[in-house]
Design a protein around this motif. Structure first.
Motif, PDB file in Angstrom:
ATOM      1  N   ASP A 288       2.875 -18.720   0.988  1.00  0.00           N
ATOM      2  CA  ASP A 288       3.875 -17.854   1.596  1.00  0.00           C
ATOM      3  C   ASP A 288       4.327 -16.775   0.616  1.00  0.00           C
ATOM      4  N   TYR A 289       4.535 -17.142  -0.636  1.00  0.00           N
ATOM      5  CA  TYR A 289       4.969 -16.146  -1.618  1.00  0.00           C
ATOM      6  C   TYR A 289       3.846 -15.192  -1.997  1.00  0.00           C
ATOM      7  N   LEU A 290       2.612 -15.658  -1.950  1.00  0.00           N
ATOM      8  CA  LEU A 290       1.489 -14.733  -2.160  1.00  0.00           C
ATOM      9  C   LEU A 290       1.415 -13.708  -1.039  1.00  0.00           C
ATOM     10  N   ARG A 291       1.644 -14.156   0.203  1.00  0.00           N
ATOM     11  CA  ARG A 291       1.641 -13.232   1.334  1.00  0.00           C
ATOM     12  C   ARG A 291       2.771 -12.211   1.225  1.00  0.00           C
ATOM     13  N   LEU A 292       3.976 -12.690   0.935  1.00  0.00           N
ATOM     14  CA  LEU A 292       5.112 -11.786   0.782  1.00  0.00           C
ATOM     15  C   LEU A 292       4.937 -10.848  -0.403  1.00  0.00           C
ATOM     16  N   GLY A 293       4.338 -11.348  -1.480  1.00  0.00           N
ATOM     17  CA  GLY A 293       4.107 -10.509  -2.645  1.00  0.00           C
ATOM     18  C   GLY A 293       3.134  -9.384  -2.363  1.00  0.00           C
ATOM     19  N   ASN A 294       2.095  -9.661  -1.612  1.00  0.00           N
ATOM     20  CA  ASN A 294       1.135  -8.610  -1.246  1.00  0.00           C
ATOM     21  C   ASN A 294       1.783  -7.547  -0.366  1.00  0.00           C
ATOM     22  N   LEU A 295       2.640  -7.988   0.574  1.00  0.00           N
ATOM     23  CA  LEU A 295       3.347  -7.011   1.418  1.00  0.00           C
ATOM     24  C   LEU A 295       4.288  -6.145   0.587  1.00  0.00           C
ATOM     25  N   LYS A 301       3.914   0.524  -3.462  1.00  0.00           N
ATOM     26  CA  LYS A 301       2.938   1.581  -3.740  1.00  0.00           C
ATOM     27  C   LYS A 301       3.166   2.788  -2.835  1.00  0.00           C
ATOM     28  N   MET A 302       3.397   2.522  -1.564  1.00  0.00           N
ATOM     29  CA  MET A 302       3.597   3.607  -0.617  1.00  0.00           C
ATOM     30  C   MET A 302       4.857   4.410  -0.953  1.00  0.00           C
ATOM     31  N   LEU A 303       5.944   3.713  -1.266  1.00  0.00           N
ATOM     32  CA  LEU A 303       7.192   4.402  -1.591  1.00  0.00           C
ATOM     33  C   LEU A 303       7.093   5.147  -2.923  1.00  0.00           C
ATOM     34  N   ALA A 304       6.394   4.556  -3.894  1.00  0.00           N
ATOM     35  CA  ALA A 304       6.259   5.203  -5.201  1.00  0.00           C
ATOM     36  C   ALA A 304       5.477   6.503  -5.113  1.00  0.00           C
ATOM     37  N   VAL A 305       4.570   6.597  -4.164  1.00  0.00           N
ATOM     38  CA  VAL A 305       3.808   7.839  -3.983  1.00  0.00           C
ATOM     39  C   VAL A 305       4.588   8.821  -3.109  1.00  0.00           C
ATOM     40  N   SER A 306       5.294   8.318  -2.117  1.00  0.00           N
ATOM     41  CA  SER A 306       5.944   9.197  -1.130  1.00  0.00           C
ATOM     42  C   SER A 306       7.080  10.006  -1.735  1.00  0.00           C
ATOM     43  N   ALA A 307       7.929   9.388  -2.567  1.00  0.00           N
ATOM     44  CA  ALA A 307       9.108  10.091  -3.080  1.00  0.00           C
ATOM     45  C   ALA A 307       8.737  11.298  -3.941  1.00  0.00           C
ATOM     46  N   PRO A 308       7.869  11.167  -4.962  1.00  0.00           N
ATOM     47  CA  PRO A 308       7.496  12.362  -5.724  1.00  0.00           C
ATOM     48  C   PRO A 308       6.733  13.391  -4.892  1.00  0.00           C
ATOM     49  N   LEU A 309       5.927  12.911  -3.932  1.00  0.00           N
ATOM     50  CA  LEU A 309       5.176  13.838  -3.085  1.00  0.00           C
ATOM     51  C   LEU A 309       6.120  14.694  -2.241  1.00  0.00           C
ATOM     52  N   ILE A 338      16.109   9.884   0.957  1.00  0.00           N
ATOM     53  CA  ILE A 338      16.104   8.614   1.697  1.00  0.00           C
ATOM     54  C   ILE A 338      15.091   7.646   1.102  1.00  0.00           C
ATOM     55  N   THR A 339      13.898   8.164   0.775  1.00  0.00           N
ATOM     56  CA  THR A 339      12.847   7.304   0.216  1.00  0.00           C
ATOM     57  C   THR A 339      13.250   6.741  -1.131  1.00  0.00           C
ATOM     58  N   ASN A 340      13.829   7.590  -2.001  1.00  0.00           N
ATOM     59  CA  ASN A 340      14.277   7.120  -3.309  1.00  0.00           C
ATOM     60  C   ASN A 340      15.358   6.056  -3.186  1.00  0.00           C
ATOM     61  N   SER A 341      16.281   6.284  -2.268  1.00  0.00           N
ATOM     62  CA  SER A 341      17.365   5.310  -2.074  1.00  0.00           C
ATOM     63  C   SER A 341      16.821   3.973  -1.584  1.00  0.00           C
ATOM     64  N   PHE A 342      15.838   4.021  -0.698  1.00  0.00           N
ATOM     65  CA  PHE A 342      15.271   2.776  -0.183  1.00  0.00           C
ATOM     66  C   PHE A 342      14.455   2.052  -1.257  1.00  0.00           C
ATOM     67  N   GLU A 343      13.691   2.812  -2.048  1.00  0.00           N
ATOM     68  CA  GLU A 343      12.820   2.183  -3.050  1.00  0.00           C
ATOM     69  C   GLU A 343      13.612   1.631  -4.229  1.00  0.00           C
ATOM     70  N   HIS A 344      14.435   2.474  -4.848  1.00  0.00           N
ATOM     71  CA  HIS A 344      15.128   2.066  -6.065  1.00  0.00           C
ATOM     72  C   HIS A 344      16.517   1.504  -5.784  1.00  0.00           C
TER      73      HIS A 344
END
Length: 427
Positions: A288-295, A301-309, A338-344
């Motif tokens: 279960d934790y492996l599944r949650l960790g992958n999600l 990854k998606m948020l880390a790319v979206s905010a600077p972009l 919004i993206t930065n606030s959600f990610e960090h």
């Protein structure tokens, strides 16, 4: 003075030879009653002090009569023998490791607090710059002016750079790493202190504690440049903070209870129970934790790319000018905030590290139980009852709940069904 009182003297004479006589006198003597002695008398304070000094001098150990064990009465007057020099050197080494562990705890606490401050300060700075640039861009739409476009472009560019740094280092994840490291070093500190109190350490104990400390250093490095853990690995893997040595599962001898049988508290039923618990941890908790960790890793990854972009798009649009470009800059800047606030602000990196640590915990439980069961010499195992109690406490269960879980696991293996609960009740 004693009072002598004669009471009914009896005089007898024998005239066998006619010349001798014997007299027997019976009397009672009365003595005065002894006075009661008070221990509070100051005259006895000096005596008590001398007795206390005599009890502790010259290496002799004396016990109080009421506190002395019957089995130890014959050994009370035996002097304490000084430990061999090899044991003293081993203890010194263990104390040196303990000092290093204490220093590690302090360093990880300080650096964890610092990196938590980084997350708050950088997030507030990036959001303030992004929102200010967005407001400036919106004003430039209503009243076109080169100065407004220039200010907006500069603020968006600075926000893009800072957002890239935050996405790269993940300050919330760094802070969680240091918190976990501090907690694990405190556990190691307690283990060393217990070893020093309950048993005579050996060279193998020193080597084991050194390996555990170095494994923690590798799992949770302090520096950033060149040693920072990969924040975006290709595959999510559990954390590993213990030495990966198959035969290094010897438990602390100080925690063993009295061995009543030759199996050191172990039975076939207990071994089957432990194997059933391992099966639940593998199939339920760890998976279960492996599944949650992958999600969480994919989301991060998606948020880390979206905010600077998004901030980069806003900076470029502000530089080009025009009502359409300025409108795009305002919209992109708003989405970036919004993206930065959600990610960090939501600390997605911290959640990812928490999942990684939890999966590592179940991995360690699995490895510890399996290594203990693989040991054929029961005298080298930890006492079975103590081991079962430790497993139950680590999983947040009572002994009866742990045995019920083992029965459910064995029933599911026979029926081919799935266990309807997780092994751990803590997390």
């Amino acid at each position: 003075m004693a009072a002598l009182q004669a009471s009914s003297p009896l005089i007898s004479s024998s005239s066998s030879s006619g010349c001798s006589s014997k007299r027997m006198i019976m009397a009672s003597i009365q003595l005065p009653k002894p006075s009661k002695i008070s221990l509070a008398d100051p005259r006895f304070a000096v005596t008590k002090k001398l007795v206390e000094e005599f009890r502790t001098r010259n290496g002799y150990a004396f016990a109080e009569p009421l506190q002395m064990d019957i089995a130890q009465k014959d050994r009370v007057l035996e002097p304490r023998l000084s430990p061999p020099s090899s044991s003293i050197e081993t203890t010194k080494k263990l104390y040196a490791i303990l000092e290093a562990v204490e220093d590690r705890v302090e360093m990880h606490d300080n650096i964890g607090e610092q990196r938590d401050n980084w997350n708050e300060l950088l997030l507030n700075s990036v959001n303030m710059m992004t929102l200010t640039a967005t407001t400036t861009a919106a004003m430039a739409v209503a009243a076109p002016a080169p100065s407004l476009r220039a200010c907006s472009a500069l603020l968006f560019t600075a926000a893009t750079g800072m957002s890239l740094v935050m996405s790269k280092i993940q300050p919330s994840q760094l802070a969680e790493e240091q918190r976990n490291a501090s907690r694990l070093f405190k556990q190691l500190r307690s283990e060393i202190k217990s070893m020093l109190m309950l048993q005579s350490p050996t060279e193998s104990d020193v080597k084991e504690m050194m390996e555990k400390m170095l494994a923690l250093d590798r799992a949770y490095p302090l520096p950033l440049l060149g040693a920072m853990l990969e924040k975006f690995p290709m595959k999510f893997e559990p954390a590993a903070w213990w030495p990966r040595v198959s035969n290094n599962h010897r438990q602390s001898r100080g925690t063993k209870t009295v061995v009543k049988t030759g199996r050191n508290g172990w039975s076939k039923d207990l071994e089957v129970e432990m194997r059933a618990i391992v099966q639940v941890l593998k199939s339920k908790d760890k998976q279960d934790y492996l599944r949650l960790g992958n999600l969480a890793l994919k989301l991060n990854k998606m948020l880390a790319v979206s905010a600077p972009l998004l901030t980069g798009i806003a900076a470029a649009s502000s530089a080009f000018g025009g009502s359409t470009a300025t409108t795009v800059a305002a919209i992109a800047g708003t989405m970036a905030a919004i993206t930065n606030s959600f990610e960090h602000g939501g600390q997605v990196g911290m959640v990812l590290e928490m999942y990684r640590n939890c999966a590592g915990f179940f991995d360690l439980m699995e490895e510890t139980i399996e290594a203990t069961l693989e040991e054929r010499d029961y005298s080298k195992r930890e006492n079975g009852e103590m081991f079962e109690m430790k497993v139950a406490m680590k999983l947040g269960r009572s002994l009866s709940e742990l045995r019920d879980l083992a029965r459910k696991s064995m029933t599911s293996c026979i029926d081919g069904s799935e266990v309807d609960e997780f092994g751990s009740k803590l997390f």
